[in-house]
Design an enzyme around this catalytic site. Structure first.
Site, PDB file in Angstrom:
ATOM      1  N   SER A 115       0.801  -1.213   0.000  1.00  0.00           N
ATOM      2  CA  SER A 115       0.000   0.000   0.000  1.00  0.00           C
ATOM      3  C   SER A 115       0.839   1.269   0.000  1.00  0.00           C
ATOM      4  O   SER A 115       1.927   1.322   0.565  1.00  0.00           O
ATOM      5  CB  SER A 115      -0.909   0.002   1.242  1.00  0.00           C
ATOM      6  OG  SER A 115      -1.586   1.228   1.383  1.00  0.00           O
ATOM      7  N   TYR A 137      -3.018   5.454  -4.291  1.00  0.00           N
ATOM      8  CA  TYR A 137      -4.253   6.217  -4.342  1.00  0.00           C
ATOM      9  C   TYR A 137      -4.016   7.440  -5.236  1.00  0.00           C
ATOM     10  O   TYR A 137      -2.877   7.773  -5.573  1.00  0.00           O
ATOM     11  CB  TYR A 137      -4.661   6.685  -2.942  1.00  0.00           C
ATOM     12  CG  TYR A 137      -5.097   5.562  -2.037  1.00  0.00           C
ATOM     13  CD1 TYR A 137      -6.384   5.047  -2.117  1.00  0.00           C
ATOM     14  CD2 TYR A 137      -4.219   5.017  -1.097  1.00  0.00           C
ATOM     15  CE1 TYR A 137      -6.788   4.014  -1.283  1.00  0.00           C
ATOM     16  CE2 TYR A 137      -4.620   3.983  -0.264  1.00  0.00           C
ATOM     17  CZ  TYR A 137      -5.907   3.485  -0.360  1.00  0.00           C
ATOM     18  OH  TYR A 137      -6.301   2.470   0.454  1.00  0.00           O
ATOM     19  N   THR A 163      -5.858   2.267  -6.644  1.00  0.00           N
ATOM     20  CA  THR A 163      -7.040   2.032  -5.814  1.00  0.00           C
ATOM     21  C   THR A 163      -7.888   3.284  -5.772  1.00  0.00           C
ATOM     22  O   THR A 163      -7.463   4.315  -5.254  1.00  0.00           O
ATOM     23  CB  THR A 163      -6.629   1.618  -4.387  1.00  0.00           C
ATOM     24  OG1 THR A 163      -5.915   0.383  -4.437  1.00  0.00           O
ATOM     25  CG2 THR A 163      -7.859   1.441  -3.503  1.00  0.00           C
ATOM     26  N   HIS A 289     -13.831  -2.307  -1.418  1.00  0.00           N
ATOM     27  CA  HIS A 289     -12.843  -1.959  -0.399  1.00  0.00           C
ATOM     28  C   HIS A 289     -13.144  -2.649   0.924  1.00  0.00           C
ATOM     29  O   HIS A 289     -13.033  -2.068   2.006  1.00  0.00           O
ATOM     30  CB  HIS A 289     -12.763  -0.442  -0.200  1.00  0.00           C
ATOM     31  CG  HIS A 289     -11.399   0.033   0.229  1.00  0.00           C
ATOM     32  ND1 HIS A 289     -10.506   0.590  -0.641  1.00  0.00           N
ATOM     33  CD2 HIS A 289     -10.767   0.011   1.427  1.00  0.00           C
ATOM     34  CE1 HIS A 289      -9.389   0.914  -0.004  1.00  0.00           C
ATOM     35  NE2 HIS A 289      -9.524   0.555   1.263  1.00  0.00           N
TER      36      HIS A 289
END
Length: 411
Positions: A115, A137, A163, A289
């Site tokens: 992430s 992101y 994402t 999610h």
């Protein structure tokens, strides 16, 4: 009181449910609560799991295959089973965090998703030897995002995940757990009612000399300090949301930097899947999610087949959300997913027993996949199709189905 290392080798657990029970026993209530909670009433979290129970299997009584193969290819990489590690944020459930998860992924022959908000730098994760997909992101300006892509490529990642399925709908009916800026002794004292009952967790994170700052090192500017988790979150919240032109730019920018595959995560609608194809993505993940998007979004397993039917011959379709058993994986593949990504399941394994716990979760899923393939009488995960499963009428959710164009009638 015995303050022995809580992450020493523990007995093997036989299911993800047992891993969750051990995680709940070991973690302070706010930390555990952050893992399981979804947005608002938790409707989507519940449906992600409950929907799998509506799907039945059609086993054979004889003629099963002596050997069953699970290996497949996802995002240009060979994997030993159709289960990938989904990127999740700061992993303070265990001191080794994403590095332990990456080692487990490498040991079990699958892909590691890292992430943007991870607690370990991408360079440390790729150094484990794990084939890593870097997740981003839409946060910051384009120059900043390009710099982060370049850093991930230089570290040796094998692909990029964008994402975009995390909304601002974060209110929870039962209250949101407190997430501190750092985990140190002072924090432990302030949160004493929650952590005093978990002395083994306190043994590591609260001991002198070991302070876990909740930062996002992969969002650090060149030569600068990593922002705190909340600083990174603020950047994301104040960045205008992306358009489809932005998605296409991100995909093209990654192609120029790396040339490796690009996945768009968070697709729930057929029309969005078609737009993703137009944007040039290599893969999509059908995702809500983990129930942390808009509550009331259907379970992802309900949306896989309609989306796969629409775009599955053009791009790879994956899904994430609610996977707890190997049979869940087979059901997802039968409905058109190339593979699945797991989140909470491996985090519970990480909390229960570190790297070995994550490996344990992957082994549990592998064993469940094998048992299901055997019962269905097939010798490969690639031989699974919808005829092997049963689902009730109205099970699928066709969101964003393109309207048929009117047929011109000649005069």
């Amino acid at each position: 009181m015995n303050f022995e290392n809580p992450w020493k080798q523990n007995p093997w657990f036989e299911s993800v449910a047992v891993a969750e029970a051990r995680a709940r026993k070991r973690l302070p209530k706010p930390v555990y609560g952050a893992l399981v909670a979804g947005s608002e009433r938790g409707q989507s979290v519940a449906d992600n799991q409950a929907a799998f129970a509506e799907i039945g299997l059609a086993p054979h009584v004889a003629g099963q295959q002596a050997e069953r193969k699970q290996s497949t290819r996802v995002m240009g990489q060979d994997v030993s089973l159709p289960v990938l590690i989904s990127p999740t944020g700061v992993q303070v459930v265990h001191p080794d965090g994403e590095v332990a998860v990456a080692r487990a992924a490498a040991a079990r022959g699958t892909l590691m998703g890292l992430s943007n908000f991870a607690s370990r730098p991408v360079e440390e994760v790729t150094a484990t030897g794990a084939a890593t997909l870097f997740q981003m992101y839409w946060t910051g300006d384009r120059d900043t995002m390009t710099q982060r892509m370049q850093r991930a490529h230089d570290a040796g990642v094998k692909g990029l995940i964008a994402t975009l399925d995390w909304s601002f709908s974060i209110g929870r009916d039962w209250g949101s757990p407190e997430i501190p800026e750092k985990v140190d002794l002072r924090t432990m004292v302030r949160m004493a009612p929650a952590v005093i009952r978990k002395p083994r967790w306190l043994w590591h994170f609260g001991r002198p000399g070991h302070i876990a700052h909740l930062t996002a090192p992969n969002l650090a500017p060149p030569g600068g300090a990593a922002p705190t988790f909340f600083g990174a979150y603020y950047e994301w919240m104040t960045t205008p949301p992306p358009s489809w032109d932005d998605v296409a730019w991100m995909r093209e920018q990654w192609h120029q930097i790396s040339g490796t595959p690009f996945m768009l995560k968070g697709v729930c609608r057929i029309d969005d899947a078609l737009r993703a194809v137009d944007a040039g993505v290599h893969a999509i993940s059908v995702s809500n999610h983990g129930g942390n998007n808009l509550d009331g979004t259907p379970a992802t397993i309900r949306m896989v087949k309609p989306i796969s039917d629409a775009v599955g011959e053009q791009i790879e379709v994956l899904m994430d959300g609610g996977i707890r058993r190997g049979s869940d994986v087979v059901k997802a593949v039968a409905l058109g997913a190339r593979a699945v990504m797991i989140g909470r399941a491996y985090l519970w394994g990480l909390a229960a027993n570190g790297q070995a716990g994550v490996e344990n979760v992957l082994d549990v899923l592998r064993g469940g996949i094998d048992s299901t393939l055997m019962g269905l009488g097939v010798g490969s995960i690639h031989q699974i199709d919808p005829d092997d499963i049963l689902f009730p009428d109205g099970f699928h959710r066709l969101l964003g189905q393109p309207k048929p164009r009117p047929v011109a009638i000649e005069a």
